[in-house]
Design a protein around this motif. Structure first.
Motif, short mmCIF file in Angstrom:
data_model
loop_
_atom_site.label_atom_id
_atom_site.label_comp_id
_atom_site.label_asym_id
_atom_site.label_seq_id
_atom_site.Cartn_x
_atom_site.Cartn_y
_atom_site.Cartn_z
N THR A 1 51.66 35.14 41.56
CA THR A 1 52.44 34.00 42.06
C THR A 1 51.74 32.74 41.58
O THR A 1 50.65 32.41 42.03
N LEU B 1 64.93 40.34 39.43
CA LEU B 1 63.96 39.46 38.80
C LEU B 1 64.71 38.67 37.73
O LEU B 1 65.07 39.21 36.69
N TRP C 1 61.01 33.47 42.49
CA TRP C 1 61.12 34.31 43.68
C TRP C 1 61.15 33.37 44.88
O TRP C 1 60.12 32.87 45.30
#
Length: 448
Positions: free
Chosen positions: A361, A306, A331
């Protein structure tokens, strides 16, 4: 209901003289119950409450849930009442500690995970897991609709969690079972029942418990539950676990009027729900505390990272409430975010497990623009004050959820949030001559 003879004999041994009442209850309609999302919705007045859940309510009849936009907005979850007893197990054993790492191991379709998200403090982190990928996608859909930031959805076998030794404060194992408690609600479970299937189930349940035990912290809590009655999948499994591990059973305080049977046998403590005694289906639950822990060797996974963004796009700052509370990371071509206080734990999870989604997201990067994602629309972190809202009628909301076109004249162009009764349903893009419906195509309503 044509019950198998072996099931009748087993259940008669457990219930004795109460068996006729139990058998009669299976001929009655199954109660209909929902559990509200307390961060999105307030239940209608005068709905009867599920006694053991502050979020659970009974309905007088079963509506066509698929056609209710509030369901798709994450306002409530359709859940069997007995299984809502998880609330008591969590609150009476783990409490409301500020920062817990929690695992829902066999989570699809998402009833217990969404319930946990309503119970846990926002500083806690939930890992919600389902090994079967198709079911994991359904799980992820329901988690997304609930709107929490502090959750990671994964798809792994129980064995994979041995790579996270002494990591979780609380683990829920809603074990795959023979489904005896669902005979009234789901007739197909009756067709699949057999003594051979029970044997397969309890062996699989033991394997699951053995694989996940090492990931529980010392003094951590494991909640084991099934939707079945027989002792092989319940008491016998717990007795087996107590012989394998150093643990203590946690007793819960339960009013007699709830009608729940307390099970005490060979130092095992559990709680069984019968439909002739409670307004709900068959269920079993037990709570244990891990007394001693040994750190096992860590098996590393794929080593995904991450990578926090040094600067988030200005649109993100406008779309999200208190963006400083979160860590944003890229991502692929999407930007997601998680609570900053849990980012180090999230990194460990991403490093060792197969991830479906992590946090919210927020958007997809396209050149110098950010296209908002559906997950952000459903999130409680969304700042609606900075977004154009398109409030829909019931008919319009259903057309939107079918992913059909919306025929409305709108002066303001660009991305807008489609809402129903002030609750977000998803995004639209208002152009000069049309409104593009951005609802996820694989989630659309197919019912006429």
């Amino acid at each position: 209901m044509n019950l198998p003879l072996a099931f009748i004999e087993n259940t008669k041994r457990q219930l004795g003289e109460a068996y006729p009442s139990f058998q009669e209850s299976l001929q009655q309609p199954a109660p209909v119950s929902i559990r509200i999302n307390p961060k999105k919705y307030v239940a209608e007045e005068n709905l009867p409450s599920v006694p053991w859940s502050k979020f659970g309510f009974y309905l007088s009849e079963r509506p066509v849930f698929t056609l209710d936009p509030l369901l798709h907005a994450g306002a409530y979850y359709v859940q069997e009442a007995s299984s809502m007893f998880l609330e008591q197990a969590v609150l009476q054993s783990a409490g409301d500690s500020e920062s817990l790492n929690v695992l829902d191991l066999c989570a699809a379709p998402g009833g217990k995970s969404t319930h946990l998200l309503s119970l846990l403090n926002g500083k806690s982190l939930l890992v919600t897991n389902e090994v079967i990928r198709s079911r994991a996608n359904i799980l992820n859909e329901n988690i997304t609709k609930w709107g929490n930031v502090n959750v990671i959805t994964t798809s792994n076998d129980a064995d994979a969690f041995q790579s996270l030794p002494l990591f979780f404060d609380l683990i829920v194992v809603d074990a795959p079972c023979s489904g005896e408690g669902l005979f009234r609600k789901e007739p197909d479970s009756l067709k699949e029942w057999s003594l051979q299937n029970i044997e397969l189930c309890y062996k699989r349940q033991r394997r699951i418990l053995a694989n996940v035990w090492s990931s529980l912290k010392e003094n951590g809590i494991l909640i084991y539950c099934t939707c079945t009655y027989n002792k092989f999948e319940n008491e016998e499994n717990l007795l087996w676990l107590s012989h394998q591990q150093n643990l203590a059973f946690v007793e819960l305080s339960i009013p007699d009027e709830w009608g729940i049977e307390k099970v005490e046998e060979n130092k095992i403590v559990g709680y069984r729900f019968y439909p002739h005694r409670v307004k709900g289906e068959g269920f079993f639950i037990s709570v244990v505390r891990k007394l001693e822990a040994k750190a096992d060797h860590i098996r590393h996974g794929k080593s995904a990272k991450l990578i926090p963004l040094k600067k988030i796009p200005s649109q993100m700052s406008e779309w999200i409430i208190e963006p400083g509370d979160y860590t944003f990371f890229q991502w692929g071509d999407t930007i997601s975010f998680l609570p900053s206080g849990k980012i180090s734990d999230a990194q460990i999870i991403v490093d060792r497990l197969n991830i479906i989604s992590a946090g919210i997201t927020a958007g997809t990067l396209k050149h110098d623009k950010v296209i908002p994602e559906h997950s952000l629309a459903m999130s409680r972190a969304l700042n609606q004050e900075n977004i154009h809202l398109l409030d829909l009628s019931l008919d319009e909301a259903r057309e939107y959820l079918r992913r059909n076109s919306l025929n409305r004249a709108e002066n303001e162009k660009g991305f807008a949030l489609a809402t129903y009764k002030s609750l977000p349903l998803g995004w639209v893009n208002i152009l000069h001559n049309r409104i593009n419906n951005l609802y996820p195509s694989n989630w659309r309503i197919r019912m006429a």
